[in-house]
Design a protein around this motif. Structure first.
Motif, PDB file in Angstrom:
ATOM      1  N   TRP A 162      -2.983   3.951   9.591  1.00 24.14           N
ATOM      2  CA  TRP A 162      -2.441   4.493   8.327  1.00 24.14           C
ATOM      3  C   TRP A 162      -3.474   4.129   7.329  1.00 24.14           C
ATOM      4  CZ3 TRP A 162      -0.093   7.534   5.351  1.00 24.14           C
ATOM      5  CH2 TRP A 162       0.417   7.338   4.141  1.00 24.14           C
ATOM      6  N   VAL A 163      -4.232   2.976   7.333  1.00 23.95           N
ATOM      7  CA  VAL A 163      -5.304   2.593   6.321  1.00 23.95           C
ATOM      8  C   VAL A 163      -6.254   3.692   6.685  1.00 23.95           C
ATOM      9  CG1 VAL A 163      -6.902   1.056   5.862  1.00 23.95           C
ATOM     10  CG2 VAL A 163      -4.575   0.241   6.184  1.00 23.95           C
TER      11      VAL A 163
ATOM     12  N   LYS B  91      -9.726   8.230   5.222  1.00 28.42           N
ATOM     13  CA  LYS B  91     -10.425   9.519   5.598  1.00 28.42           C
ATOM     14  C   LYS B  91     -10.194  10.547   4.584  1.00 28.42           C
ATOM     15  CE  LYS B  91     -10.716  13.142   9.139  1.00 28.42           C
ATOM     16  NZ  LYS B  91     -10.336  13.290  10.513  1.00 28.42           N
ATOM     17  N   HIS B  92      -8.914  10.682   4.006  1.00 27.92           N
ATOM     18  CA  HIS B  92      -8.496  11.737   3.295  1.00 27.92           C
ATOM     19  C   HIS B  92      -8.428  11.471   1.748  1.00 27.92           C
ATOM     20  CE1 HIS B  92      -7.749  14.234   6.697  1.00 27.92           C
ATOM     21  NE2 HIS B  92      -6.913  13.278   7.190  1.00 27.92           N
ATOM     22  N   GLY B  93      -8.967  10.152   1.332  1.00 26.00           N
ATOM     23  CA  GLY B  93      -8.887  10.001  -0.045  1.00 26.00           C
ATOM     24  C   GLY B  93      -7.802   9.661  -0.643  1.00 26.00           C
ATOM     25  N   LYS B  94      -6.583   9.014  -0.060  1.00 31.55           N
ATOM     26  CA  LYS B  94      -5.284   8.998  -0.764  1.00 31.55           C
ATOM     27  C   LYS B  94      -5.177   7.613  -0.812  1.00 31.55           C
ATOM     28  CE  LYS B  94      -3.586  12.574   2.380  1.00 31.55           C
ATOM     29  NZ  LYS B  94      -2.599  13.432   1.551  1.00 31.55           N
ATOM     30  N   THR B  95      -4.469   7.242  -2.214  1.00 30.31           N
ATOM     31  CA  THR B  95      -4.171   6.000  -2.582  1.00 30.31           C
ATOM     32  C   THR B  95      -2.965   5.827  -3.238  1.00 30.31           C
ATOM     33  OG1 THR B  95      -5.135   6.207  -4.635  1.00 30.31           O
ATOM     34  CG2 THR B  95      -6.556   5.238  -2.904  1.00 30.31           C
TER      35      THR B  95
ATOM     36  N   GLU C   7       0.869   3.504  -4.954  1.00 28.46           N
ATOM     37  CA  GLU C   7       1.500   2.232  -5.158  1.00 28.46           C
ATOM     38  C   GLU C   7       2.423   1.944  -4.099  1.00 28.46           C
ATOM     39  OE1 GLU C   7       0.294   0.456  -7.692  1.00 28.46           O
ATOM     40  OE2 GLU C   7      -1.016   2.132  -8.434  1.00 28.46           O
ATOM     41  N   ASP C   8       2.970   0.736  -4.034  1.00 28.97           N
ATOM     42  CA  ASP C   8       3.564   0.017  -3.033  1.00 28.97           C
ATOM     43  C   ASP C   8       4.667   0.910  -2.532  1.00 28.97           C
ATOM     44  OD1 ASP C   8       1.821  -2.014  -2.955  1.00 28.97           O
ATOM     45  OD2 ASP C   8       3.162  -3.473  -3.933  1.00 28.97           O
ATOM     46  N   ALA C   9       5.728   1.494  -3.494  1.00 31.31           N
ATOM     47  CA  ALA C   9       6.715   2.084  -3.240  1.00 31.31           C
ATOM     48  C   ALA C   9       6.378   3.518  -2.710  1.00 31.31           C
ATOM     49  CB  ALA C   9       7.637   2.390  -4.511  1.00 31.31           C
ATOM     50  N   GLU C  10       5.383   4.173  -3.123  1.00 25.31           N
ATOM     51  CA  GLU C  10       5.011   5.446  -2.798  1.00 25.31           C
ATOM     52  C   GLU C  10       4.480   5.445  -1.550  1.00 25.31           C
ATOM     53  OE1 GLU C  10       4.334   9.704  -3.155  1.00 25.31           O
ATOM     54  OE2 GLU C  10       5.867   8.304  -3.830  1.00 25.31           O
ATOM     55  N   ASP C  11       3.628   4.127  -1.382  1.00 23.89           N
ATOM     56  CA  ASP C  11       3.003   3.928   0.022  1.00 23.89           C
ATOM     57  C   ASP C  11       3.908   4.015   1.109  1.00 23.89           C
ATOM     58  OD1 ASP C  11       0.037   3.014   1.092  1.00 23.89           O
ATOM     59  OD2 ASP C  11       1.551   2.028   2.219  1.00 23.89           O
ATOM     60  N   LEU C  12       5.187   3.199   0.995  1.00 22.87           N
ATOM     61  CA  LEU C  12       6.113   2.958   1.968  1.00 22.87           C
ATOM     62  C   LEU C  12       6.783   4.534   2.164  1.00 22.87           C
ATOM     63  CD1 LEU C  12       7.846   1.418   3.927  1.00 22.87           C
ATOM     64  CD2 LEU C  12       9.110   0.739   1.999  1.00 22.87           C
TER      65      LEU C  12
ATOM     66  N   ARG D  64       3.884   6.690   4.224  1.00 20.50           N
ATOM     67  CA  ARG D  64       3.699   6.153   5.644  1.00 20.50           C
ATOM     68  C   ARG D  64       4.990   6.391   6.484  1.00 20.50           C
ATOM     69  NH1 ARG D  64       1.720   0.113   7.843  1.00 20.50           N
ATOM     70  NH2 ARG D  64       2.257   0.483  10.041  1.00 20.50           N
ATOM     71  N   THR D  65       6.035   6.282   5.920  1.00 16.51           N
ATOM     72  CA  THR D  65       7.308   6.566   6.600  1.00 16.51           C
ATOM     73  C   THR D  65       7.163   8.208   7.181  1.00 16.51           C
ATOM     74  OG1 THR D  65       8.779   5.264   5.628  1.00 16.51           O
ATOM     75  CG2 THR D  65       9.773   6.770   6.719  1.00 16.51           C
ATOM     76  N   ILE D  66       6.874   8.961   6.097  1.00 17.99           N
ATOM     77  CA  ILE D  66       6.828  10.489   6.620  1.00 17.99           C
ATOM     78  C   ILE D  66       5.670  10.839   7.587  1.00 17.99           C
ATOM     79  CG2 ILE D  66       6.350  12.869   5.585  1.00 17.99           C
ATOM     80  CD1 ILE D  66       7.241  11.699   3.080  1.00 17.99           C
ATOM     81  N   TRP D  67       4.422   9.998   7.381  1.00 24.34           N
ATOM     82  CA  TRP D  67       3.347  10.057   8.344  1.00 24.34           C
ATOM     83  C   TRP D  67       3.862   9.823   9.815  1.00 24.34           C
ATOM     84  CZ3 TRP D  67       0.423   5.931  10.488  1.00 24.34           C
ATOM     85  CH2 TRP D  67      -0.742   6.172  10.827  1.00 24.34           C
ATOM     86  N   GLU D  68       4.596   8.531   9.754  1.00 20.89           N
ATOM     87  CA  GLU D  68       4.773   7.922  11.158  1.00 20.89           C
ATOM     88  C   GLU D  68       5.719   9.369  11.794  1.00 20.89           C
ATOM     89  OE1 GLU D  68       6.178   4.066  11.501  1.00 20.89           O
ATOM     90  OE2 GLU D  68       4.483   3.397  10.421  1.00 20.89           O
ATOM     91  N   LYS D  69       6.808   9.599  11.043  1.00 19.24           N
ATOM     92  CA  LYS D  69       7.497  10.883  11.637  1.00 19.24           C
ATOM     93  C   LYS D  69       6.805  11.731  11.922  1.00 19.24           C
ATOM     94  CE  LYS D  69      11.821   9.625   9.121  1.00 19.24           C
ATOM     95  NZ  LYS D  69      12.854  10.019   7.884  1.00 19.24           N
ATOM     96  N   ASN D  70       5.740  12.297  11.453  1.00 20.17           N
ATOM     97  CA  ASN D  70       5.059  13.353  11.878  1.00 20.17           C
ATOM     98  C   ASN D  70       4.011  13.147  12.941  1.00 20.17           C
ATOM     99  OD1 ASN D  70       6.024  15.408   9.865  1.00 20.17           O
ATOM    100  ND2 ASN D  70       4.571  14.689   8.475  1.00 20.17           N
TER     101      ASN D  70
END
Length: 297
Positions: free
Chosen positions: A29-30, A35-39, A41-46, A49-55
């Motif tokens: 995830w990090v 790689k794609h220049g994404k940052t 905040e904590d709540a948005e990161d979660l 990441r949850t969407i990313w893991e589902k994909n």
């Protein structure tokens, strides 16, 4: 006692958040964000990441089925992998289904007499997609990222001209028009419409004219994560179109069957260096022949 209850509830909530993600994927995830220049905040990161893991799971399951011969294309992670399908469509797709007005009337395509259509055609060296249409063709009826029609875009080019993609890069955002007449690379005299739904005519146009602008249904999550092969998506609509692309050729794959070579506008980080092979001769799948047209010069 109340303090202990609150502490216990906090522990349960923390555990629930912990279980929401796969800790083994933290380094991945990090790396994805870097790689794609994404940052975030904590709540948005979660959330992301949850969407990313589902994909990721979706990609894995699809590709297993593809390896078993159940699909003719593969999926892969790309920079849009932390978006839901709905978010992706709202962000990236901008073709608007609308009736044509008098100010956007074009000619009708007539298949040349005695044309011998070759078995395959590839115009990929052309590269005619440019985003200054998103920002600058509002007077012709287009609405920036809210959508528009290719024919209205051609009307804009006829009046003003157009820049090369390298001079006016695509950003997937509405912006102020910054078209520079000094960098005008081309203009047209009007446009020609391919008979709606006629794939034979579309192939003839690609072979005899060159790249053809087409509208498609790109709303499926499989399109978002496409990575290679002949895209065969029966869930696609042939009438509800939401994205404009460029058909630059066609051919036949021994495994995936007949296809169109389609150039997207989302940079070379998507698909196969920015391209997708879309099914051909499958009842106008994804509406690729529903609203096809090309400019006259």
């Amino acid at each position: 006692m109340k303090f202990l209850v609150l502490l216990a509830l906090f522990g349960v909530a923390a555990a629930a958040v912990h279980r929401a993600v796969n800790e083994e994927l933290t380094a991945d995830w990090v790396a994805f964000k870097a790689k794609h220049g994404k940052t975030y905040e904590d709540a948005e990161d979660l959330t992301r990441r949850t969407i990313w893991e589902k994909n990721l799971k979706k990609i894995e399951h699809h590709n297993i089925r593809a390896s078993l011969g159940e699909h003719t294309y593969t999926l892969g992670m790309n920079k849009y992998g932390d978006l839901t399908a709905t978010e992706f469509v709202e962000t990236m797709n901008g073709y608007a289904m609308a009736d044509k007005t008098d100010k956007s009337k074009g000619l009708s395509f007539m298949t040349p007499l005695n044309i011998q259509v070759p078995a395959s055609v590839d115009w990929r060296t052309k590269g005619y997609v440019t985003p200054n249409l998103v920002d600058c063709s509002g007077d012709e009826g287009n609405q920036g990222c809210e959508g528009g029609l290719m024919d209205q875009a051609f009307t804009y080019i006829q009046k003003v001209g157009i820049e090369l993609e390298k001079d006016y890069p695509y950003t997937a955002e509405d912006d102020t028009c910054v078209y520079k007449k000094s960098k005008k690379a081309a203009e047209d005299t009007g446009f020609v419409d391919i008979p709606s739904g006629d794939e034979t005519a579309l192939v003839a146009a690609i072979a005899s004219v060159g790249p053809i602008s087409v509208a498609i249904d790109a709303s499926q999550d499989s399109f978002q994560l496409y990575a290679g092969g002949v895209y065969n998506e029966p869930a696609c609509s042939s009438t509800q179109l939401d994205h404009g692309v460029l058909a630059v050729g066609y051919g036949t794959d021994p495994t995936g069957g007949d296809y169109y070579i389609v150039k997207n506008s989302w940079s070379d980080t998507w698909g196969v260096a920015g391209y997708i092979l879309m099914s051909r001769n499958k009842d106008n799948q994804c509406g690729i022949a529903t609203a096809a047209s090309y400019p006259t010069v």
